[in-house]
Design an enzyme around this catalytic site. Structure first.
Site, PDB file in Angstrom:
ATOM      1  N   SER A  73      17.414 -14.272  -5.205  1.00  0.00           N
ATOM      2  CA  SER A  73      17.026 -14.314  -6.615  1.00  0.00           C
ATOM      3  C   SER A  73      15.852 -15.263  -6.841  1.00  0.00           C
ATOM      4  O   SER A  73      15.642 -16.220  -6.098  1.00  0.00           O
ATOM      5  CB  SER A  73      18.200 -14.771  -7.472  1.00  0.00           C
ATOM      6  OG  SER A  73      19.310 -13.941  -7.290  1.00  0.00           O
TER       7      SER A  73
HETATM    8  N1  SAH Z   1      22.155 -14.566  -5.631  1.00  0.00           N
HETATM    9  C1  SAH Z   1      21.747 -13.864  -4.448  1.00  0.00           C
HETATM   10  C2  SAH Z   1      21.218 -12.524  -4.890  1.00  0.00           C
HETATM   11  C3  SAH Z   1      21.412 -11.469  -3.920  1.00  0.00           C
HETATM   12  S1  SAH Z   1      20.941  -9.861  -4.487  1.00  0.00           S
HETATM   13  C4  SAH Z   1      20.681 -14.664  -3.715  1.00  0.00           C
HETATM   14  O1  SAH Z   1      20.042 -15.481  -4.366  1.00  0.00           O
HETATM   15  O2  SAH Z   1      20.462 -14.459  -2.521  1.00  0.00           O
HETATM   16  C5  SAH Z   1      22.477  -9.200  -5.022  1.00  0.00           C
HETATM   17  C6  SAH Z   1      23.598  -9.212  -4.021  1.00  0.00           C
HETATM   18  O3  SAH Z   1      24.702  -8.534  -4.610  1.00  0.00           O
HETATM   19  C7  SAH Z   1      23.303  -8.476  -2.717  1.00  0.00           C
HETATM   20  O4  SAH Z   1      23.582  -9.316  -1.634  1.00  0.00           O
HETATM   21  C8  SAH Z   1      24.251  -7.281  -2.761  1.00  0.00           C
HETATM   22  O5  SAH Z   1      24.723  -6.880  -1.482  1.00  0.00           O
HETATM   23  C9  SAH Z   1      25.380  -7.821  -3.611  1.00  0.00           C
HETATM   24  N2  SAH Z   1      26.199  -6.791  -4.227  1.00  0.00           N
HETATM   25  C10 SAH Z   1      25.828  -5.613  -4.778  1.00  0.00           C
HETATM   26  N3  SAH Z   1      26.882  -4.937  -5.234  1.00  0.00           N
HETATM   27  C11 SAH Z   1      27.979  -5.717  -4.966  1.00  0.00           C
HETATM   28  C12 SAH Z   1      29.374  -5.563  -5.190  1.00  0.00           C
HETATM   29  N4  SAH Z   1      29.893  -4.496  -5.779  1.00  0.00           N
HETATM   30  N5  SAH Z   1      30.171  -6.566  -4.771  1.00  0.00           N
HETATM   31  C13 SAH Z   1      29.704  -7.665  -4.176  1.00  0.00           C
HETATM   32  N6  SAH Z   1      28.397  -7.867  -3.934  1.00  0.00           N
HETATM   33  C14 SAH Z   1      27.537  -6.907  -4.329  1.00  0.00           C
END
Ligand code: SAH
EC number: 2.1.1.77
Length: 225
Positions: A73
């Protein structure tokens, strides 16, 4: 090899000190005011949460790829969501949906008592776990699973933060919010206007506040090893 790795990290750390400060300044200009949040962002080495090849861009205020079609993010979003979550006072139990790189997790771990972080992609979760151990952040537990179901066994939570966008707020997450609890979640469709919402569990029902337009990767069903 280990020494070389350590030198590399310190090296990046030193050269980025000014760059890091510039990022914090930018977050202030964009309206982040909570001094604790700013301090935690200043201290958290974001370059350890991206591939070495991208480390030189780690202190730009942008999302960056972390593989598997996912992104770390944007620092502003991490700061903003954390700030909104904490607006009403300290929180002891926070559930995070979408661990990803673990960057937001690491920030939260320094701001609240305990973090419960759910991720659907096993390899991302494993890497995030390693990073948090390396940073000695021990107040986080991880779950590999579909976050739209939350983590019912450990509910309720005083705070819930969702870092992937869904068409609607999943009912399971509303159910797992403690009385007075706060949830920050993006809602909408990928490629279309998405809105960041603050949802608070009031005595009777839920209140909603629209925080503004955002862009997140989708909340997907099921798990992936
Ligand atoms: N806050 C994280 C953002 C990652 S992007 C960072 O700063 O690195 C969003 C994340 O949500 C991804 O890793 C994706 O795999 C996860 N994601 C998407 N759908 C999901 C679900 N149903 N349950 C858990 N994680 C999920």
């Amino acid at each position: 090899m280990r020494d070389q790795d350590d030198m590399m990290r310190r090296g990046i750390g030193m050269t980025s000190q000014r760059t890091r400060e510039r990022l914090i300044q930018r977050l202030c200009e964009e309206g982040v005011t909570n001094p604790r949040v700013l301090d935690v962002l200043r201290r958290t080495p974001r370059h350890l949460f991206v591939d070495e090849a991208l480390a030189h861009r780690a202190y730009e205020d942008t999302a960056l790829p972390i593989g598997h079609n996912q992104t770390i993010s944007q620092p502003f979003m991490v700061a903003h969501m954390s700030e909104v979550l904490l607006e009403d006072g300290p929180l002891d139990k926070v559930m995070e949906i979408g661990t990803g790189s673990g960057y937001q997790t690491a920030v939260l771990a320094q701001l609240v008592e305990r973090v419960f972080s759910v991720e659907r992609i096993k390899v991302l979760q494993d890497r995030a776990k390693e990073r948090l151990t390396e940073l000695n952040l021990r107040n986080v537990v991880f779950r590999w699973g579909d976050g739209s179901e939350g983590w019912p066994a450990l509910a309720p939570y005083n705070g819930i933060i969702v870092t992937a966008v869904a068409p609607e707020v999943p009912q399971a997450l509303l159910d797992q919010l403690a009385p007075g609890g706060r949830m920050v979640i993006p809602v909408g469709a990928v490629g279309e206007t998405q809105q960041l919402l603050l949802i608070v569990r009031e005595e009777h029902g839920f209140s909603r506040r629209v925080l503004g337009a955002v862009r997140f990767v989708p909340l997907l069903n099921g798990t992936l090893s």
